[in-house]
Design an enzyme around this catalytic site. Structure first.
Site, PDB file in Angstrom:
ATOM      1  CG  ASP A   1     -12.060  -3.541  -1.872  1.00 37.65           C
ATOM      2  OD1 ASP A   1     -11.293  -4.444  -2.240  1.00 37.65           O
ATOM      3  OD2 ASP A   1     -11.724  -2.347  -1.809  1.00 37.65           O
TER       4      ASP A   1
ATOM      5  CG  ASP B   1      -2.044  -0.968   1.110  1.00 36.09           C
ATOM      6  OD1 ASP B   1      -2.298  -1.437  -0.010  1.00 36.09           O
ATOM      7  OD2 ASP B   1      -2.680  -1.283   2.126  1.00 36.09           O
TER       8      ASP B   1
END
Length: 251
Positions: free
Chosen positions: A130, A11
């Site tokens: 997601d 990330d």
């Protein structure tokens, strides 16, 4: 049988790796380029870079970082975050990315999947989904899981595949960060419904979880972050154990 893939995920925020890393031999644990080189040397099959600030702050992914990573590693890598146009993808691929991952932008403009597949080929297009369970239904969420949609995970996955996505990166938000294992039931259902590879994400805590994601979840690849960043799982040991369980991996 195609080899199963192990994919560390980094990330990125403002050009730095976040979520913490624990590599003693790194001069700078926040440098994504150094981390990429280490994972490549350790036997990772691919890497995923998600610019987690991008969609939220409407900022384009860091082209400079992509170029630096491409110079350092020889395994495929995917870049996601803030990608919303053919032009965005063109720039990233021209600077060395092998694939792009789109999420919120695909939900808002599903035609983008078709356009990218047509121009660059399905092999470049990863659609990240997601989802979490609400009243027993898997519901797709956007903007890093902050915004629920009306979309059902399985319906959306089928549509994404039909529109030309080359892979689906499915993150179970119920499992993410728990280290209790992947959402294997949902993964197996996805694998049954679509004929493109599914990357499992969310929930990795130990080596057995990876074994289960491939055997029970029928995943084609498994992605994780903190267990690799904090050296809780070494990629070489993980791959050896997968092989011991008759799971084909590249060593």
């Amino acid at each position: 049988m195609l080899a199963k893939r192990i994919i560390p995920c980094l990330d990125i925020k403002n050009g730095r790796t976040v979520k913490g890393v624990n590599f003693v031999d790194l001069r700078d644990a926040g440098d994504p380029v150094e981390l990429a080189a280490i994972y490549s040397a350790e036997g990772a099959d691919e890497l995923v870079f998600l610019d987690i600030s991008a969609t939220e702050e409407r900022r384009k992914t860091l082209v400079k970082m992509v170029r630096s990573v491409a110079e350092k590693i020889n395994i495929p890598f995917t870049v996601g975050g803030g990608i919303s146009s053919v032009e965005d993808v063109d720039i990233l691929l021209n600077n060395g990315a092998d694939k792009v991952s789109i999420n919120s932008s695909a939900v808002k403009n599903p035609q983008l999947i078709n356009d990218l597949a047509q121009k660059f080929g399905s092999q470049c297009v990863v659609v990240a989904i997601d989802a979490k369970q609400i009243d027993g239904q898997w519901i797709v969420h956007l903007v890093g899981g902050k915004v629920p949609t009306e979309l059902n995970l399985f319906d959306w996955a089928v549509e994404v595949a039909e529109r030309g996505a080359g892979e689906i990166l499915f993150t179970s938000m119920d499992n993410d960060g728990t280290k209790n294992g992947f959402a294997n039931e949902a993964l197996a259902k996805l694998s049954e419904l679509v004929n493109i590879p599914i990357i499992a994400s969310g929930g990795a805590g130990n080596i057995q979880h990876f074994v289960d994601s491939f055997q029970e979840g029928k995943a084609d690849a498994a992605l994780a972050a903190s267990v690799f960043h904090f050296k809780e799982i070494e990629i070489k040991a993980l791959k050896q154990e997968l092989r011991n369980n008759n799971i084909e991996v590249r060593i």
